[in-house]
Design a protein around this motif. Structure first.
Motif, mmCIF file in Angstrom:
data_model
loop_
_atom_site.group_PDB
_atom_site.id
_atom_site.type_symbol
_atom_site.label_atom_id
_atom_site.label_comp_id
_atom_site.label_asym_id
_atom_site.label_seq_id
_atom_site.Cartn_x
_atom_site.Cartn_y
_atom_site.Cartn_z
ATOM 1 N N THR A 89 0.835 -1.196 0.000
ATOM 2 C CA THR A 89 0.000 0.000 0.000
ATOM 3 C C THR A 89 0.874 1.252 0.000
ATOM 4 O OG1 THR A 89 -1.684 -1.178 1.256
ATOM 5 C CG2 THR A 89 -1.841 1.198 1.234
ATOM 6 N N VAL A 90 0.498 2.230 -0.833
ATOM 7 C CA VAL A 90 1.286 3.468 -0.960
ATOM 8 C C VAL A 90 0.553 4.602 -0.253
ATOM 9 C CG1 VAL A 90 2.247 5.129 -2.599
ATOM 10 C CG2 VAL A 90 2.228 2.710 -3.163
ATOM 11 N N CYS A 91 1.289 5.388 0.532
ATOM 12 C CA CYS A 91 0.744 6.557 1.229
ATOM 13 C C CYS A 91 0.559 7.681 0.209
ATOM 14 C CB CYS A 91 1.715 6.992 2.330
ATOM 15 S SG CYS A 91 1.267 8.548 3.121
ATOM 16 N N CYS B 50 3.246 10.939 1.528
ATOM 17 C CA CYS B 50 4.712 10.883 1.404
ATOM 18 C C CYS B 50 5.185 9.864 0.365
ATOM 19 C CB CYS B 50 5.338 10.570 2.759
ATOM 20 S SG CYS B 50 5.053 8.871 3.293
ATOM 21 N N GLN B 51 4.250 9.168 -0.269
ATOM 22 C CA GLN B 51 4.540 8.139 -1.273
ATOM 23 C C GLN B 51 5.324 6.947 -0.700
ATOM 24 O OE1 GLN B 51 2.932 8.507 -4.133
ATOM 25 N NE2 GLN B 51 2.260 10.508 -3.396
ATOM 26 N N GLY B 52 5.356 6.816 0.631
ATOM 27 C CA GLY B 52 6.000 5.669 1.261
ATOM 28 C C GLY B 52 5.103 4.443 1.188
ATOM 29 N N LYS B 53 5.674 3.290 1.378
ATOM 30 C CA LYS B 53 4.889 2.052 1.283
ATOM 31 C C LYS B 53 4.614 1.487 2.680
ATOM 32 C CE LYS B 53 6.205 0.510 -3.283
ATOM 33 N NZ LYS B 53 6.639 -0.613 -4.096
ATOM 34 N N GLY B 54 3.474 0.807 2.806
ATOM 35 C CA GLY B 54 3.157 0.070 4.022
ATOM 36 C C GLY B 54 2.336 0.828 5.049
ATOM 37 N N HIS B 55 1.861 2.036 4.722
ATOM 38 C CA HIS B 55 0.997 2.759 5.670
ATOM 39 C C HIS B 55 0.033 3.665 4.898
ATOM 40 C CE1 HIS B 55 4.347 5.606 5.056
ATOM 41 N NE2 HIS B 55 3.447 6.557 5.256
ATOM 42 N N TRP B 56 -1.007 4.113 5.596
ATOM 43 C CA TRP B 56 -1.974 5.031 5.022
ATOM 44 C C TRP B 56 -1.617 6.453 5.429
ATOM 45 C CZ3 TRP B 56 -5.936 1.266 7.269
ATOM 46 C CH2 TRP B 56 -6.260 0.279 6.338
ATOM 47 N N LYS B 57 -2.270 7.416 4.779
ATOM 48 C CA LYS B 57 -2.012 8.826 5.077
ATOM 49 C C LYS B 57 -2.343 9.152 6.527
ATOM 50 C CE LYS B 57 -3.545 13.445 3.743
ATOM 51 N NZ LYS B 57 -4.450 14.192 2.888
ATOM 52 N N ARG B 58 -3.418 8.604 7.035
ATOM 53 C CA ARG B 58 -3.822 8.921 8.423
ATOM 54 C C ARG B 58 -2.816 8.396 9.442
ATOM 55 N NH1 ARG B 58 -8.911 4.797 8.866
ATOM 56 N NH2 ARG B 58 -7.691 2.913 9.230
ATOM 57 N N LEU C 85 1.327 13.542 10.043
ATOM 58 C CA LEU C 85 0.883 13.896 11.392
ATOM 59 C C LEU C 85 1.743 14.995 11.994
ATOM 60 C CD1 LEU C 85 0.056 10.328 12.745
ATOM 61 C CD2 LEU C 85 -1.566 12.093 12.060
ATOM 62 N N ALA C 86 3.051 14.960 11.729
ATOM 63 C CA ALA C 86 3.949 16.008 12.229
ATOM 64 C C ALA C 86 3.621 17.342 11.563
ATOM 65 C CB ALA C 86 5.393 15.613 11.980
#
Length: 101
Positions: free
Chosen positions: A67-69, A72-80, A86-87
């Motif tokens: 899964t892509v955020c 931040c376009q990172g993998k393995g987590h959602w935007k929330r 969050l920062a």
């Protein structure tokens, strides 16, 4: 009591037969509580005393590793759950979607 012993005995026998023929009703008090009394069962057991296999655990809900955020376009987590988002939200650089000011 002008009856002799044999007559009283026959009367008792016939009364006993009549009592056995009747449907007896058990009187029960009305209650509003239906709590189970006694010890709670520990473990999963059937009536025969054999242990039952536990239910297989369901996989936890959440993002899959691919899964892509969206932030931040990172993998393995959602935007929330994105630490960068969050920062930035906490510092005020980003406004939360759907809030009116």
């Amino acid at each position: 009591m002008d009856k002799d012993l044999h007559e009283i005995f026959s009367m008792l026998k016939s009364a006993e037969v009549e009592i056995k023929k009747e449907n007896q009703v058990l009187m029960v008090n009305k209650t509003t509580s239906f709590k189970k009394q006694g010890k709670p069962n520990k473990g999963n057991f059937k009536k025969g005393g054999k242990k039952v296999a536990p239910h297989p655990e369901k996989p936890k809900a959440g993002p899959k590793p691919e899964t892509v955020c969206y932030y931040c376009q990172g993998k393995g987590h959602w935007k929330r759950n994105c630490s960068k988002y969050l920062a930035d939200l906490k510092s005020g650089h980003v406004k939360k979607k759907g809030t009116a000011e």
